[in-house]
Design a protein around this motif. Structure first.
Motif, PDB file in Angstrom:
ATOM      1  N   GLN A 255       0.816  -1.222   0.000  1.00 33.49           N
ATOM      2  CA  GLN A 255       0.000   0.000   0.000  1.00 33.49           C
ATOM      3  C   GLN A 255       0.854   1.278   0.000  1.00 33.49           C
ATOM      4  O   GLN A 255       0.324   2.381   0.124  1.00 33.49           O
ATOM      5  CB  GLN A 255      -0.911   0.017   1.248  1.00 33.49           C
ATOM      6  CG  GLN A 255      -1.861  -1.158   1.316  1.00 33.49           C
ATOM      7  CD  GLN A 255      -3.195  -0.867   0.649  1.00 33.49           C
ATOM      8  OE1 GLN A 255      -3.455   0.243   0.223  1.00 33.49           O
ATOM      9  NE2 GLN A 255      -4.029  -1.881   0.540  1.00 33.49           N
ATOM     10  N   GLY A 256       2.183   1.115  -0.068  1.00 35.50           N
ATOM     11  CA  GLY A 256       3.041   2.288  -0.121  1.00 35.50           C
ATOM     12  C   GLY A 256       3.288   2.952   1.223  1.00 35.50           C
ATOM     13  O   GLY A 256       3.698   4.113   1.289  1.00 35.50           O
ATOM     14  N   ILE A 257       3.029   2.206   2.297  1.00 37.71           N
ATOM     15  CA  ILE A 257       3.290   2.733   3.642  1.00 37.71           C
ATOM     16  C   ILE A 257       4.129   1.729   4.424  1.00 37.71           C
ATOM     17  O   ILE A 257       4.225   0.557   4.054  1.00 37.71           O
ATOM     18  CB  ILE A 257       1.980   3.024   4.413  1.00 37.71           C
ATOM     19  CG1 ILE A 257       1.169   1.722   4.604  1.00 37.71           C
ATOM     20  CG2 ILE A 257       1.140   4.084   3.725  1.00 37.71           C
ATOM     21  CD1 ILE A 257      -0.028   1.882   5.530  1.00 37.71           C
ATOM     22  N   HIS A 299       3.920  11.934  12.799  1.00 36.18           N
ATOM     23  CA  HIS A 299       3.143  12.516  11.679  1.00 36.18           C
ATOM     24  C   HIS A 299       2.028  11.611  11.147  1.00 36.18           C
ATOM     25  O   HIS A 299       1.029  12.104  10.635  1.00 36.18           O
ATOM     26  CB  HIS A 299       4.040  12.957  10.515  1.00 36.18           C
ATOM     27  CG  HIS A 299       5.081  13.956  10.892  1.00 36.18           C
ATOM     28  ND1 HIS A 299       4.832  15.039  11.709  1.00 36.18           N
ATOM     29  CD2 HIS A 299       6.419  14.037  10.581  1.00 36.18           C
ATOM     30  CE1 HIS A 299       5.933  15.737  11.885  1.00 36.18           C
ATOM     31  NE2 HIS A 299       6.912  15.155  11.214  1.00 36.18           N
ATOM     32  N   GLY A 300       2.195  10.309  11.208  1.00 32.05           N
ATOM     33  CA  GLY A 300       1.171   9.390  10.704  1.00 32.05           C
ATOM     34  C   GLY A 300       0.264   8.900  11.821  1.00 32.05           C
ATOM     35  O   GLY A 300       0.416   9.264  12.984  1.00 32.05           O
ATOM     36  N   PRO A 301      -0.706   8.039  11.492  1.00 26.89           N
ATOM     37  CA  PRO A 301      -1.618   7.514  12.501  1.00 26.89           C
ATOM     38  C   PRO A 301      -0.948   6.515  13.445  1.00 26.89           C
ATOM     39  O   PRO A 301       0.043   5.873  13.087  1.00 26.89           O
ATOM     40  CB  PRO A 301      -2.719   6.841  11.681  1.00 26.89           C
ATOM     41  CG  PRO A 301      -2.111   6.554  10.358  1.00 26.89           C
ATOM     42  CD  PRO A 301      -1.054   7.587  10.128  1.00 26.89           C
ATOM     43  N   ILE A 347      -7.489   3.302   8.955  1.00 29.74           N
ATOM     44  CA  ILE A 347      -6.201   3.815   9.433  1.00 29.74           C
ATOM     45  C   ILE A 347      -5.160   3.773   8.305  1.00 29.74           C
ATOM     46  O   ILE A 347      -4.306   4.663   8.199  1.00 29.74           O
ATOM     47  CB  ILE A 347      -5.725   3.054  10.708  1.00 29.74           C
ATOM     48  CG1 ILE A 347      -4.538   3.777  11.355  1.00 29.74           C
ATOM     49  CG2 ILE A 347      -5.373   1.608  10.418  1.00 29.74           C
ATOM     50  CD1 ILE A 347      -4.146   3.218  12.726  1.00 29.74           C
ATOM     51  N   ILE A 348      -5.255   2.772   7.423  1.00 31.73           N
ATOM     52  CA  ILE A 348      -4.335   2.680   6.279  1.00 31.73           C
ATOM     53  C   ILE A 348      -4.580   3.839   5.323  1.00 31.73           C
ATOM     54  O   ILE A 348      -3.632   4.482   4.835  1.00 31.73           O
ATOM     55  CB  ILE A 348      -4.499   1.315   5.575  1.00 31.73           C
ATOM     56  CG1 ILE A 348      -3.986   0.184   6.486  1.00 31.73           C
ATOM     57  CG2 ILE A 348      -3.759   1.293   4.236  1.00 31.73           C
ATOM     58  CD1 ILE A 348      -4.384  -1.214   6.040  1.00 31.73           C
ATOM     59  N   ALA A 349      -5.863   4.147   5.091  1.00 31.68           N
ATOM     60  CA  ALA A 349      -6.205   5.269   4.197  1.00 31.68           C
ATOM     61  C   ALA A 349      -5.683   6.586   4.766  1.00 31.68           C
ATOM     62  O   ALA A 349      -5.153   7.435   4.023  1.00 31.68           O
ATOM     63  CB  ALA A 349      -7.715   5.336   4.000  1.00 31.68           C
ATOM     64  N   CYS A 354      -0.533  11.222   5.009  1.00 31.20           N
ATOM     65  CA  CYS A 354       0.357  11.861   5.991  1.00 31.20           C
ATOM     66  C   CYS A 354       1.800  11.901   5.489  1.00 31.20           C
ATOM     67  O   CYS A 354       2.220  11.045   4.707  1.00 31.20           O
ATOM     68  CB  CYS A 354       0.315  11.089   7.314  1.00 31.20           C
ATOM     69  SG  CYS A 354      -1.301  11.097   8.112  1.00 31.20           S
ATOM     70  N   PRO A 355       2.581  12.883   5.984  1.00 27.67           N
ATOM     71  CA  PRO A 355       4.006  12.903   5.649  1.00 27.67           C
ATOM     72  C   PRO A 355       4.756  11.790   6.380  1.00 27.67           C
ATOM     73  O   PRO A 355       4.253  11.236   7.351  1.00 27.67           O
ATOM     74  CB  PRO A 355       4.467  14.285   6.117  1.00 27.67           C
ATOM     75  CG  PRO A 355       3.468  14.720   7.127  1.00 27.67           C
ATOM     76  CD  PRO A 355       2.171  14.051   6.784  1.00 27.67           C
TER      77      PRO A 355
END
Length: 544
Positions: A255-257, A299-301, A347-349, A354-355
């Motif tokens: 998913q690119g995270i 910065h992210g969840p 949460i993935i979305a 987010c940076p």
């Protein structure tokens, strides 16, 4: 709602005596009241379940899980959501009423088993049934010692249940013990024996969780964990629940995270099963109490899977998600019962928008010294002890916390003689696991077995060393115990060690406030429990 409360279940309790206006943890009086009521009705449900068993009737797995879930909800830093706790009280009263209808005669059951109030009565009832409802200070102290041990045991059991592992004998014990904390005929001697029994089942609960984790994910192995960050958005997962981590890793793949662990989730990197995920990036930050600063910079969840959440700052509250027993008002909660696959798409979305995280540190950290890994190089360890290269082991397991007095553990570790090895589990390790303490002939001087949930590994390692050296008593090992405690999982670890016959445990930075002078005296005289002194004096005493 009144503004009175009384809570003394954690090490940081107000003034070392009890929180009476607001919890040091951030718990408000109205939340503390509902936690008191939830414990009370859970004791009542336990008493009904225990009676059903004596009548030869079965108790469903759903009831077992409800009781462990309730106890886990009331652990320090798990749930600050009054409405969520009220719903748990209502559900407990409902299932208790259904069970009562199966009993022939319930009139001799304790009042907690028979009470069936409605929502508008909850606050008044909570004011009657808190800790201070037991007037005799020694009986109160022992009852609370048992309850906190049961809360810790429930936490272990809940994690095992999440991996579809159950043990009916442990559930039956928890329910029987809850009933006995309502029994006014039990004196201090009977309650002391019950506390040790709680330790016995604590060992069984730890063994069940160890089996659940290693069956699902393999035995932990020596692993270097990255401390830096990558240049993609991430999700930070905290708490202790490995099944939640597994589901999150599966659903976020491709998913690119990236997924980072925080605090007690660090040891997840040691399990072979999680190494197949290339987006499992590393560990971010330190122990739980630094999260306000570190979550801001991530910065992210953030996903909180179990206890160790701090009420969040407004600046990142919109990025804090909870699941399982965790509850924070105005934060999104991801539902999912035992055995269900949770939906982490939300949460993935959010993470994708987010940076990337801000870098806190760089480098690597080594861990993965659970029982099987240590057994694998046991010959090397034994040879080092016999040659004198290793003089002693010191168990420094347990919890970290905010108090300045906890700097003692960093100083203690750094001042230990170079021929002493630290055995650790839990977030207490963040006080010293990044210090340059070196190794002894290739054996690292800090052997990290994992989460506080993995303290069982340390017990197995001690028992293995006892066997290898042909000793008849675990206390004859070159092994000292200097344990930092914070919350109720540390209480079950302590009771488990006492059940295993371990003596002369040092506990700090303060002894529990819930130990009355007489109960503390029994623990000191019977088991050699002691507090901490100065670092230099304690090294002299424990190491020589």
């Amino acid at each position: 709602m009144g503004n009175k409360m009384f809570c003394w279940q954690c090490q940081e309790t107000g003034g070392g005596k009890g929180c009476t206006i607001c919890g040091v943890c951030g718990k408000k009086p109205e939340v503390a009241a509902m936690q008191d009521l939830l414990v009370y009705v859970t004791k009542g449900l336990g008493a009904v379940a225990a009676r059903l068993r004596t009548e030869g009737k079965s108790v469903s797995q759903n009831i077992n899980h409800r009781i462990t879930q309730n106890l886990f909800v009331t652990i320090t830093n798990a749930n600050f959501d009054r409405e969520a706790i009220i719903r748990a009280v209502e559900e407990t009263l409902k299932v208790k009423s259904e069970l009562l209808s199966q009993l022939g005669n319930a009139s001799d059951l304790p009042e907690a088993a028979r009470w069936s109030g409605c929502r508008n009565e909850f606050d008044a009832k909570a004011a009657e049934v808190g800790v201070q409802a037991t007037k005799d200070e020694d009986i109160r102290s022992l009852r609370e010692l048992i309850i906190y041990g049961l809360k810790g045991l429930a936490a272990y059991l809940k994690h095992a249940n999440a991996l579809l592992q159950d043990d009916e004998a442990i559930d039956a014990f928890i329910q029987s013990a809850l009933a006995k904390t309502l029994d006014n005929s039990l004196d201090a001697a009977a309650l002391t024996a019950l506390a040790l029994d709680t330790g016995k089942y604590g060992v069984q609960g730890m063994a069940l969780l160890d089996k659940a984790n290693t069956s699902a994910y393999g035995n932990p192995e020596i692993t270097e964990v990255e401390l830096g960050v990558r240049n993609r958005p991430g999700i930070l997962i905290s708490g202790h629940d490995l099944r939640d981590l597994e589901m999150l890793l599966e659903q976020s793949a491709g998913q690119g995270i990236d997924i980072y662990t925080h605090s007690e989730m660090l040891p997840a990197h040691y399990y072979p099963a999680f190494k197949k995920y290339p987006h499992f990036a590393g560990n971010y930050g330190n122990a739980w109490w630094k999260q306000k600063d570190e979550f801001e910079k991530f910065h992210g969840p953030i996903l909180m899977t179990t206890n160790c959440v701090v009420p969040p700052a407004e600046s990142y509250k919109g990025r804090l998600w909870t699941t399982g027993t965790v509850g924070v008002p105005d934060c999104r909660h991801i539902p999912g019962a035992y055995g269900e696959v949770k939906d982490f798409s939300g949460i993935i979305a959010q993470a994708k928008t987010c940076p990337p995280p801000e870098e806190l540190e760089t480098g690597k950290i080594v861990g993965g010294f659970a029982h099987e890994q240590v057994f694998a190089f046991a010959d090397k360890v034994v040879a080092a002890v016999k040659s004198g290269a290793i003089r002693k082991f010191v168990v420094m397991a347990g919890c970290d916390g905010r108090m300045k007095s906890r700097e003692y553990y960093a100083e203690f570790a750094s001042k230990l003689p170079k021929d002493v090895v630290i055995l650790t589990a839990g977030c207490a390790k963040y006080k010293y696991n990044k210090l340059p303490l070196g190794d002894i002939g290739g054996i690292p001087r800090v052997l990290d077995a994992g989460q506080c949930n993995d303290s069982y590994s340390l017990a197995l390692i001690a028992l293995k060393l006892k066997e290898v050296f042909g000793l008849d008593d675990i206390n004859k090992l070159p092994l000292a115990f200097n344990i930092a405690w914070y919350e109720q999982k540390a209480v079950i670890v302590l009771l488990a060690l006492l059940y295993l016959g371990v003596k002369n445990i040092h506990l700090g930075p303060t002894l529990p406030a819930f130990l009355s002078p007489n109960v503390a005296k029994v623990l000191v005289e019977s088991f050699g429990i002691a507090g901490i002194g100065t670092v230099d004096d304690d090294i002299k005493l424990l190491i020589g």
